[in-house]
Enzyme design. Structure first.
Site, short mmCIF file in Angstrom:
data_model
loop_
_atom_site.label_atom_id
_atom_site.label_comp_id
_atom_site.label_asym_id
_atom_site.label_seq_id
_atom_site.Cartn_x
_atom_site.Cartn_y
_atom_site.Cartn_z
N GLY A 13 0.82 -1.21 0.00
CA GLY A 13 0.00 0.00 0.00
C GLY A 13 0.85 1.26 0.00
O GLY A 13 2.09 1.19 -0.12
N ALA A 88 -1.09 -2.73 8.00
CA ALA A 88 -2.32 -2.93 7.21
C ALA A 88 -3.48 -2.24 7.92
O ALA A 88 -3.63 -2.36 9.13
CB ALA A 88 -2.62 -4.41 7.03
N GLY A 89 -4.28 -1.52 7.18
CA GLY A 89 -5.42 -0.85 7.77
C GLY A 89 -6.45 -0.51 6.72
O GLY A 89 -6.13 -0.38 5.54
N ILE A 90 -7.69 -0.38 7.17
CA ILE A 90 -8.78 0.01 6.27
C ILE A 90 -9.68 1.01 6.98
O ILE A 90 -9.66 1.10 8.20
CB ILE A 90 -9.65 -1.20 5.83
N THR A 91 -10.45 1.74 6.20
CA THR A 91 -11.51 2.58 6.76
C THR A 91 -12.84 2.14 6.17
O THR A 91 -12.90 1.67 5.02
CB THR A 91 -11.30 4.08 6.43
N ASP A 93 -15.90 4.41 6.73
CA ASP A 93 -16.44 5.55 7.47
C ASP A 93 -17.96 5.66 7.37
O ASP A 93 -18.54 5.47 6.30
CB ASP A 93 -15.84 6.86 6.94
N PHE A 147 -14.91 12.60 13.12
CA PHE A 147 -16.30 12.47 12.67
C PHE A 147 -16.41 11.32 11.66
O PHE A 147 -15.63 11.26 10.70
CB PHE A 147 -16.73 13.79 12.01
N TYR A 152 -12.90 3.26 13.33
CA TYR A 152 -11.46 3.44 13.06
C TYR A 152 -10.74 4.05 14.27
O TYR A 152 -9.67 3.59 14.67
CB TYR A 152 -11.33 4.35 11.83
N GLY A 183 -0.47 11.73 10.98
CA GLY A 183 -1.57 12.65 10.71
C GLY A 183 -2.09 12.34 9.32
O GLY A 183 -2.32 11.18 8.99
#
Ligand code: NAD
Length: 246
Positions: A13, A88-91, A93, A147, A152, A183
């Site tokens: 990624g 590894a990460g996903i959102t 929202d 928000f 997450y 950030g």
């Protein structure tokens, strides 16, 4: 001593690729682990990391058995697993009122469950060898909330609780466990956000711009260095001043 063996999850990624390159340039053998093994993405990755000691392994970090197989395979083939970067990460929202259980579960499983799945399998070997570096990629969202990101932010804040606890359990064993809270960094993840939202965010960052993947990669390299043995249980913010605390 042979070369240190590093695993970077989500390794193909936006941040992962840069982390793999930085670790390889620092003299590590790197295994990029990703769920996505589509030929076109792997070809682009291979092109990007050409000439470096970087390899690919497919695994689902949300799956405990898949992680066990991965760790056992690496330890058998390469002799050790010394550096683990849980990146590894996903959102998924949505405001809480609109969030369904699947969105909650997916984000918790990939962003937080993965740390248990991989550390759970990697810790025995690290302890036996008396050396280990774990770096968990969290997020500023875990520190401030965001928000539309109850899932997450909960996972990323949880990751730091995990970090501090595992750091305590392993501090006398030559193992350090730290987290990094990026950030807003320019990758596909943030590229998917609406332009006006990105402009508003950049305006609110003291540095006046978003970060680059290399900013995170440099921090991973620093924390995973052999010489960084006295830094454990820490969270390193890399956010251009967006959120300051001590
Ligand atoms: P990305 O989407 O470019 O990369 C994430 C990678 O993880 C992808 O290659 C994806 O295929 C892989 N992945 C997803 N689910 C997986 C699974 N179950 N098993 C194995 N691999 C899986 O995202 P990125 O921007 O590079 O983010 C990397 C990490 O940094 C994430 O944990 C993210 O939450 C964190 N982060 C990113 C930013 C940012 O601004 N980009 C900010 C804060 C934190």
């Amino acid at each position: 001593m042979g070369k240190r063996i590093a695993v970077v999850t989500g390794g193909i990624g936006g941040l992962g690729t840069e982390i793999c390159k930085a670790l390889a340039q620092a003299g590590r053998t790197v295994i990029a682990v990703d769920l996505d093994s589509r030929a076109e993405r792997l070809a682009a990755f291979a092109q990007e990391v050409q000439g470096l000691d970087i390899h690919f392994a497919a695994a689902n970090v949300a799956d405990y058995e898949s992680c066990g197989e991965l760790v056992r395979g690496i330890e058998k083939e390469r002799g050790s697993l010394d550096i683990l970067v849980n990146n590894a990460g996903i959102t998924r929202d949505a405001t809480l009122r609109k969030m369904d259980r699947a969105q909650w579960d997916a984000v918790l499983d990939v962003n937080l469950g993965s740390a248990f799945n991989l550390c759970g399998h990697a810790m025995a070997g690290m302890q036996a060898r008396g050396f280990g570096r774990v770096v968990n990629i969290s997020s500023v969202s875990g520190q401030t909330g965001n928000f539309g990101q109850t899932n997450y932010a909960a996972a990323k804040a949880g990751l730091h609780g995990f970090t501090m606890s595992l750091a305590r359990e392993t501090a006398t064993k030559g193992i350090t466990v730290n987290s990094i809270s990026p950030g807003y960094i320019e990758t596909a993840m943030t590229g998917a956000m609406p332009a006006e939202v990105l402009a508003r965010i950049s305006g609110s960052i003291p540095a006046g711009r978003m970060g680059q993947p290399a900013d995170i990669a440099r921090t991973v390299t620093f924390l995973s260095d052999d010489a960084a043995g006295y830094i454990t249980g820490a969270n390193v913010p890399v956010n251009g001043g967006l959120f300051m605390s001590f």
